[in-house]
Design an enzyme around this catalytic site. Structure first.
Site, short mmCIF file in Angstrom:
data_model
loop_
_atom_site.label_atom_id
_atom_site.label_comp_id
_atom_site.label_asym_id
_atom_site.label_seq_id
_atom_site.Cartn_x
_atom_site.Cartn_y
_atom_site.Cartn_z
N LYS A 18 30.35 37.76 66.75
CA LYS A 18 30.48 38.83 65.76
C LYS A 18 29.70 38.43 64.50
O LYS A 18 29.39 37.25 64.27
CB LYS A 18 31.94 39.11 65.40
CG LYS A 18 32.71 37.93 64.81
CD LYS A 18 32.48 37.68 63.33
CE LYS A 18 33.26 36.48 62.81
NZ LYS A 18 32.81 36.03 61.47
N GLY A 106 31.28 26.68 64.39
CA GLY A 106 31.31 26.51 62.95
C GLY A 106 30.15 27.17 62.25
O GLY A 106 29.63 26.65 61.25
N GLY A 112 34.44 30.65 69.02
CA GLY A 112 35.70 30.08 69.51
C GLY A 112 36.82 31.10 69.56
O GLY A 112 37.61 31.13 70.51
N SER A 113 36.87 31.96 68.55
CA SER A 113 37.90 33.01 68.53
C SER A 113 37.68 34.01 69.65
O SER A 113 38.63 34.47 70.30
CB SER A 113 37.86 33.73 67.18
OG SER A 113 38.17 32.86 66.12
N ASP A 146 40.53 35.69 62.91
CA ASP A 146 39.65 36.73 63.43
C ASP A 146 39.83 36.95 64.93
O ASP A 146 39.16 37.78 65.52
CB ASP A 146 38.18 36.42 63.11
CG ASP A 146 37.73 35.07 63.63
OD1 ASP A 146 38.56 34.31 64.14
OD2 ASP A 146 36.52 34.76 63.48
#
Length: 282
Positions: A18, A106, A112-113, A146
């Site tokens: 995103k 990062g 990761g989300s 998120d």
């Protein structure tokens, strides 16, 4: 009912990244988090995530390949945390997971989300656990601020910690995006510590209704000041994207990725191309 213990299910997913269209840090909360205003917008830049259920597998397993996540302990990976959260509520067979990372970690892209939310949705679907969409959102919210966005995975205005979502519509459909990452890691905690909360002069809902070429001075990312001062390269990339013809450019999340939005596909100079991680239509 079929006993799934005697069958091997194989599922392949492609969790997407995103970008943040604007990011206002509005206030610091009593729980230590911050209230923000942003627009989450999905991008067709994906990781690959496979899980299988081999007969006889006793416990969940995770293998991570691809882009360096900086996380050698797979038990702390958000995907494993997500699986554990679902196990607290429902029973299902042990899963062996292979996560191949393409989305830099990062980097403000939510990789990761997205991985975590994708595994939650898929486990619920393929094991017929009966968890409602609202419940999936609640589970996701316990993993990351998120993560709830990736349950619906459609453009959304976000407030609170990022979990209060309202549909925004695909207002960038047809535009072309170039997504660049200079390989710099910015600590989200440090970024928040170096930003002063304030009320925005214009709401993102109002600003997003303007033509994209009028966004430059109205839609901002409050993290940019700190990020550009610590890592001037990030600000340079943004400037060069505008010089190359972007109608809008911004750092996403707390950095360090920067995107440029163009009316059509653009040939980037070599100075930018070396940082390019994705380009395509929105």
């Amino acid at each position: 009912m079929i006993n799934l213990r005697h069958y091997c299910i194989t599922v392949i997913l492609f969790p997407n990244a995103k970008i943040n269209i604007g990011l206002f840090i509005v206030a610091k909360r009593e729980d230590g988090y911050h209230d923000i205003e942003t627009i989450f917008y999905p991008v067709k830049f994906h990781d690959a995530l496979e899980f299988v259920t081999p007969p006889g597998l006793k416990s969940d397993e995770l293998i991570v390949t691809g882009a360096n996540t900086g996380m050698e302990d797979t038990g702390s990976n958000l995907v494993m945390k997500a699986v554990k959260k679902v196990r607290e509520l429902k029973q299902f067979p042990a899963v062996r997971i292979h996560l191949h990372k393409s989305i830099p970690a990062g980097a403000g892209l939510g990789g990761g989300s997205s991985d975590a939310s994708s595994i939650i949705k898929s486990i619920n679907l393929h094991f017929d656990l009966g968890i409602t969409n609202d419940e999936l959102m609640q589970i996701a919210g316990t993993i990351g601020s998120d993560c709830p966005f990736f349950i619906e995975n459609v453009p959304a205005f976000a407030k609170g910690r990022g979990e209060k979502l309202q549909p925004a519509g695909e207002f960038l459909s047809g535009y072309y995006i170039a997504l660049l990452n200079p390989g710099l890691h910015i600590s989200t905690k440090e970024a928040y510590a170096n930003c002063k909360p304030s009320s925005p002069s214009i709401s993102l809902e109002e600003a997003a209704r303007l033509p994209v070429n009028q966004w430059k001075d109205k839609i901002i990312n409050d993290f940019e000041g700190f990020a550009f001062s610590k890592y001037p390269l990030i600000g340079h990339i943004k400037d060069e994207l505008y010089n190359t013809g972007a109608v809008f450019s911004l750092m996403t999340g707390s950095g360090s990725s920067v995107f440029g939005i163009f009316n059509e596909k653009q040939v980037l100079p070599e100075s930018l191309k070396k940082h390019l991680v994705y380009e395509g239509k929105l």
